[in-house]
Structures are given as C-alpha cells and as structure tokens.
Design a protein around this motif. Sequence first.
Motif, PDB file in Angstrom:
ATOM      1  N   VAL A 160      40.947  38.392  49.066  1.00  0.00           N
ATOM      2  CA  VAL A 160      42.228  38.263  49.757  1.00  0.00           C
ATOM      3  C   VAL A 160      43.234  37.805  48.704  1.00  0.00           C
ATOM      4  O   VAL A 160      43.613  36.645  48.630  1.00  0.00           O
ATOM      5  CB  VAL A 160      42.139  37.260  50.930  1.00  0.00           C
ATOM      6  CG1 VAL A 160      43.445  37.216  51.694  1.00  0.00           C
ATOM      7  CG2 VAL A 160      40.991  37.641  51.858  1.00  0.00           C
ATOM      8  N   SER A 161      43.598  38.778  47.868  1.00  0.00           N
ATOM      9  CA  SER A 161      44.465  38.452  46.743  1.00  0.00           C
ATOM     10  C   SER A 161      45.458  39.580  46.516  1.00  0.00           C
ATOM     11  O   SER A 161      45.276  40.690  46.991  1.00  0.00           O
ATOM     12  CB  SER A 161      43.626  38.232  45.477  1.00  0.00           C
ATOM     13  OG  SER A 161      42.898  39.393  45.165  1.00  0.00           O
TER      14      SER A 161
ATOM     15  N   TYR B 237      45.948  37.832  39.320  1.00  0.00           N
ATOM     16  CA  TYR B 237      46.124  37.980  40.757  1.00  0.00           C
ATOM     17  C   TYR B 237      46.561  36.656  41.369  1.00  0.00           C
ATOM     18  O   TYR B 237      46.348  35.593  40.812  1.00  0.00           O
ATOM     19  CB  TYR B 237      44.849  38.492  41.427  1.00  0.00           C
ATOM     20  CG  TYR B 237      43.609  37.636  41.206  1.00  0.00           C
ATOM     21  CD1 TYR B 237      43.292  36.599  42.073  1.00  0.00           C
ATOM     22  CD2 TYR B 237      42.756  37.877  40.141  1.00  0.00           C
ATOM     23  CE1 TYR B 237      42.157  35.825  41.882  1.00  0.00           C
ATOM     24  CE2 TYR B 237      41.619  37.117  39.939  1.00  0.00           C
ATOM     25  CZ  TYR B 237      41.329  36.087  40.815  1.00  0.00           C
ATOM     26  OH  TYR B 237      40.204  35.322  40.623  1.00  0.00           O
ATOM     27  N   VAL B 238      47.218  36.769  42.519  1.00  0.00           N
ATOM     28  CA  VAL B 238      47.639  35.609  43.297  1.00  0.00           C
ATOM     29  C   VAL B 238      46.735  35.570  44.524  1.00  0.00           C
ATOM     30  O   VAL B 238      46.511  36.592  45.170  1.00  0.00           O
ATOM     31  CB  VAL B 238      49.118  35.729  43.714  1.00  0.00           C
ATOM     32  CG1 VAL B 238      49.529  34.585  44.614  1.00  0.00           C
ATOM     33  CG2 VAL B 238      50.016  35.788  42.484  1.00  0.00           C
ATOM     34  N   HIS B 239      46.192  34.404  44.842  1.00  0.00           N
ATOM     35  CA  HIS B 239      45.236  34.274  45.935  1.00  0.00           C
ATOM     36  C   HIS B 239      45.521  33.010  46.742  1.00  0.00           C
ATOM     37  O   HIS B 239      46.389  32.219  46.388  1.00  0.00           O
ATOM     38  CB  HIS B 239      43.812  34.219  45.384  1.00  0.00           C
ATOM     39  CG  HIS B 239      43.570  33.001  44.547  1.00  0.00           C
ATOM     40  ND1 HIS B 239      43.261  31.777  45.085  1.00  0.00           N
ATOM     41  CD2 HIS B 239      43.617  32.826  43.214  1.00  0.00           C
ATOM     42  CE1 HIS B 239      43.132  30.894  44.117  1.00  0.00           C
ATOM     43  NE2 HIS B 239      43.343  31.513  42.972  1.00  0.00           N
ATOM     44  N   PHE B 240      44.772  32.845  47.841  1.00  0.00           N
ATOM     45  CA  PHE B 240      44.963  31.688  48.701  1.00  0.00           C
ATOM     46  C   PHE B 240      43.712  30.819  48.795  1.00  0.00           C
ATOM     47  O   PHE B 240      43.568  30.021  49.710  1.00  0.00           O
ATOM     48  CB  PHE B 240      45.442  32.133  50.081  1.00  0.00           C
ATOM     49  CG  PHE B 240      46.716  32.927  50.000  1.00  0.00           C
ATOM     50  CD1 PHE B 240      47.884  32.338  49.563  1.00  0.00           C
ATOM     51  CD2 PHE B 240      46.728  34.274  50.304  1.00  0.00           C
ATOM     52  CE1 PHE B 240      49.060  33.067  49.442  1.00  0.00           C
ATOM     53  CE2 PHE B 240      47.896  35.016  50.191  1.00  0.00           C
ATOM     54  CZ  PHE B 240      49.062  34.408  49.755  1.00  0.00           C
ATOM     55  N   GLY B 241      42.806  30.964  47.849  1.00  0.00           N
ATOM     56  CA  GLY B 241      41.599  30.153  47.817  1.00  0.00           C
ATOM     57  C   GLY B 241      41.888  28.667  47.674  1.00  0.00           C
ATOM     58  O   GLY B 241      41.144  27.829  48.187  1.00  0.00           O
TER      59      GLY B 241
ATOM     60  N   ALA C 208      34.641  33.727  41.775  1.00  0.00           N
ATOM     61  CA  ALA C 208      35.704  34.732  41.908  1.00  0.00           C
ATOM     62  C   ALA C 208      36.143  35.224  40.531  1.00  0.00           C
ATOM     63  O   ALA C 208      36.344  36.433  40.334  1.00  0.00           O
ATOM     64  CB  ALA C 208      36.886  34.150  42.676  1.00  0.00           C
ATOM     65  N   ASP C 209      36.292  34.318  39.578  1.00  0.00           N
ATOM     66  CA  ASP C 209      36.665  34.728  38.222  1.00  0.00           C
ATOM     67  C   ASP C 209      35.618  35.635  37.604  1.00  0.00           C
ATOM     68  O   ASP C 209      35.933  36.682  37.043  1.00  0.00           O
ATOM     69  CB  ASP C 209      36.852  33.498  37.314  1.00  0.00           C
ATOM     70  CG  ASP C 209      38.197  32.828  37.479  1.00  0.00           C
ATOM     71  OD1 ASP C 209      39.054  33.354  38.210  1.00  0.00           O
ATOM     72  OD2 ASP C 209      38.386  31.763  36.866  1.00  0.00           O
ATOM     73  N   ILE C 210      34.368  35.234  37.708  1.00  0.00           N
ATOM     74  CA  ILE C 210      33.285  35.991  37.083  1.00  0.00           C
ATOM     75  C   ILE C 210      33.164  37.391  37.687  1.00  0.00           C
ATOM     76  O   ILE C 210      33.030  38.382  36.963  1.00  0.00           O
ATOM     77  CB  ILE C 210      31.957  35.224  37.181  1.00  0.00           C
ATOM     78  CG1 ILE C 210      32.009  33.967  36.290  1.00  0.00           C
ATOM     79  CG2 ILE C 210      30.779  36.111  36.810  1.00  0.00           C
ATOM     80  CD1 ILE C 210      30.849  33.005  36.507  1.00  0.00           C
ATOM     81  N   THR C 211      33.245  37.490  39.002  1.00  0.00           N
ATOM     82  CA  THR C 211      33.059  38.790  39.655  1.00  0.00           C
ATOM     83  C   THR C 211      34.286  39.689  39.568  1.00  0.00           C
ATOM     84  O   THR C 211      34.183  40.886  39.837  1.00  0.00           O
ATOM     85  CB  THR C 211      32.655  38.621  41.137  1.00  0.00           C
ATOM     86  OG1 THR C 211      33.692  37.921  41.825  1.00  0.00           O
ATOM     87  CG2 THR C 211      31.329  37.893  41.252  1.00  0.00           C
ATOM     88  N   SER C 212      35.426  39.131  39.214  1.00  0.00           N
ATOM     89  CA  SER C 212      36.630  39.957  39.104  1.00  0.00           C
ATOM     90  C   SER C 212      36.948  40.331  37.657  1.00  0.00           C
ATOM     91  O   SER C 212      37.969  40.946  37.388  1.00  0.00           O
ATOM     92  CB  SER C 212      37.824  39.247  39.746  1.00  0.00           C
ATOM     93  OG  SER C 212      38.101  38.047  39.051  1.00  0.00           O
ATOM     94  N   GLY C 213      36.081  39.942  36.733  1.00  0.00           N
ATOM     95  CA  GLY C 213      36.290  40.310  35.337  1.00  0.00           C
ATOM     96  C   GLY C 213      37.108  39.317  34.529  1.00  0.00           C
ATOM     97  O   GLY C 213      37.399  39.550  33.368  1.00  0.00           O
ATOM     98  N   TRP C 214      37.482  38.219  35.122  1.00  0.00           N
ATOM     99  CA  TRP C 214      38.258  37.188  34.428  1.00  0.00           C
ATOM    100  C   TRP C 214      37.345  36.054  33.965  1.00  0.00           C
ATOM    101  O   TRP C 214      37.700  34.887  34.002  1.00  0.00           O
ATOM    102  CB  TRP C 214      39.363  36.646  35.339  1.00  0.00           C
ATOM    103  CG  TRP C 214      40.373  37.682  35.703  1.00  0.00           C
ATOM    104  CD1 TRP C 214      40.410  38.435  36.839  1.00  0.00           C
ATOM    105  CD2 TRP C 214      41.482  38.107  34.912  1.00  0.00           C
ATOM    106  NE1 TRP C 214      41.465  39.295  36.815  1.00  0.00           N
ATOM    107  CE2 TRP C 214      42.150  39.116  35.642  1.00  0.00           C
ATOM    108  CE3 TRP C 214      41.974  37.732  33.659  1.00  0.00           C
ATOM    109  CZ2 TRP C 214      43.290  39.755  35.157  1.00  0.00           C
ATOM    110  CZ3 TRP C 214      43.111  38.375  33.180  1.00  0.00           C
ATOM    111  CH2 TRP C 214      43.758  39.367  33.927  1.00  0.00           C
TER     112      TRP C 214
ATOM    113  N   GLY D 148      53.464  33.754  38.523  1.00  0.00           N
ATOM    114  CA  GLY D 148      52.354  34.106  39.417  1.00  0.00           C
ATOM    115  C   GLY D 148      51.612  32.879  39.901  1.00  0.00           C
ATOM    116  O   GLY D 148      51.268  32.769  41.082  1.00  0.00           O
ATOM    117  N   ASN D 149      51.372  31.927  39.005  1.00  0.00           N
ATOM    118  CA  ASN D 149      50.699  30.690  39.397  1.00  0.00           C
ATOM    119  C   ASN D 149      51.569  29.859  40.336  1.00  0.00           C
ATOM    120  O   ASN D 149      51.056  29.199  41.242  1.00  0.00           O
ATOM    121  CB  ASN D 149      50.297  29.882  38.163  1.00  0.00           C
ATOM    122  CG  ASN D 149      49.140  30.513  37.429  1.00  0.00           C
ATOM    123  OD1 ASN D 149      48.284  31.149  38.025  1.00  0.00           O
ATOM    124  ND2 ASN D 149      49.103  30.353  36.116  1.00  0.00           N
ATOM    125  N   ALA D 150      52.881  29.904  40.135  1.00  0.00           N
ATOM    126  CA  ALA D 150      53.795  29.178  41.025  1.00  0.00           C
ATOM    127  C   ALA D 150      53.790  29.798  42.426  1.00  0.00           C
ATOM    128  O   ALA D 150      53.756  29.086  43.439  1.00  0.00           O
ATOM    129  CB  ALA D 150      55.206  29.170  40.449  1.00  0.00           C
TER     130      ALA D 150
END
Length: 170
Positions: free
Chosen positions: A26-27, A34-38, A65-71, A137-139
């Motif tokens: 959900v990002s 990416y921007v997410h709501f975790g 989430a980082d590992i599975t998204s390639g980050w 993006g982080n903001a």
Amino acid sequence: MKNNKVFKMTITAMFTAMIFVLTRFVSVPVATGYVHFGDALIYLVASTLGGGWALFAAAIGGVLADITSGWFTYAPVTFIVKILIALLFVFVNKKSEKILTPITALLTIPAGAITIGGYFIGDMIIDKAYAVVNIPGNAIQAVGSAVVFIVLAAAFDAAKMKKKFFMDKK
C-alpha cells in the motif's frame, strides 16, 4: 490472558505483517523510492502493545518491506529509524487508556522529523545524490502516516481496543 506471552507474540506477528503490507504493497511510487503508510501502524503498535514487542514489529516489518522491494541497502537505516520512531510512542503512551491523545498526535511531528532526518543521514552514507531529493517524499510519507494514525487511533479508541486488549487489569 492479556499478559500471556503467546497473545503478545501473536499480536506482534499481526502488527509486523500489517506494517510490512502497508509499507510494501500500500504505497505510492515516487522518483527515488516510495511513500507508504506503514509508519502509522508503527505508531499504533507502539501506543498499544508497547515495549520490545512494538520495537520488533516496527523494525522487522519495515526491513522486510525494504528487502522484498529491492531497497535492501536501506534495511539497516530502516531498522534504526523504525525503532526510534516507535520508541517515542512506547515511552509516552504506556499507561494511557487512549491511543489518541494530544501528546500522541503531537508525537507524529518528531517521528516525522526522525524519519526525514534518519533517511537523509542514510542517503548521505548510501548515495549522496539522493539525500536532498528524498526529503519531500519522506515529508509526504510522514504527514500521510500522521493522518492515518490519527484516524486509526480514533477508531481504536472509539471501540476501547486498548483498554480491552492491551491494558493490565488490576
């Protein structure tokens, strides 16, 4: 039953999974990630379950989430940042029967600052070219997570979820 280790482990696993899903799936993709709501769920678990359980859910959910998204290069940064933002809520809201208080609403501001600053420092180490570019993006993520947390916390409070499931009965 509320203080049962199995209950706490189950709730921790549930929150870890929800943090992972809200972060990974959900990002909204942006140019530098990416921007997410975790983070909203991190604030919620830290305000309800608290302690090491919340820190585990925050760190592991974000790292997965980082590992599975390639980050994966950001996984160590995420681990530290998520623990730090969870700590704010763990220390402040432990004894309150409510999740959403004026203090927890205001805590989303330093939590957002930790997110922005933490990833800025991480970017300075990993790839300086993105350090400033990632700030907007982080903001946006920090503000979105604050809004989602306030809505979820209000809903949990209306249902008296913290008192029913997470408060010690004396």
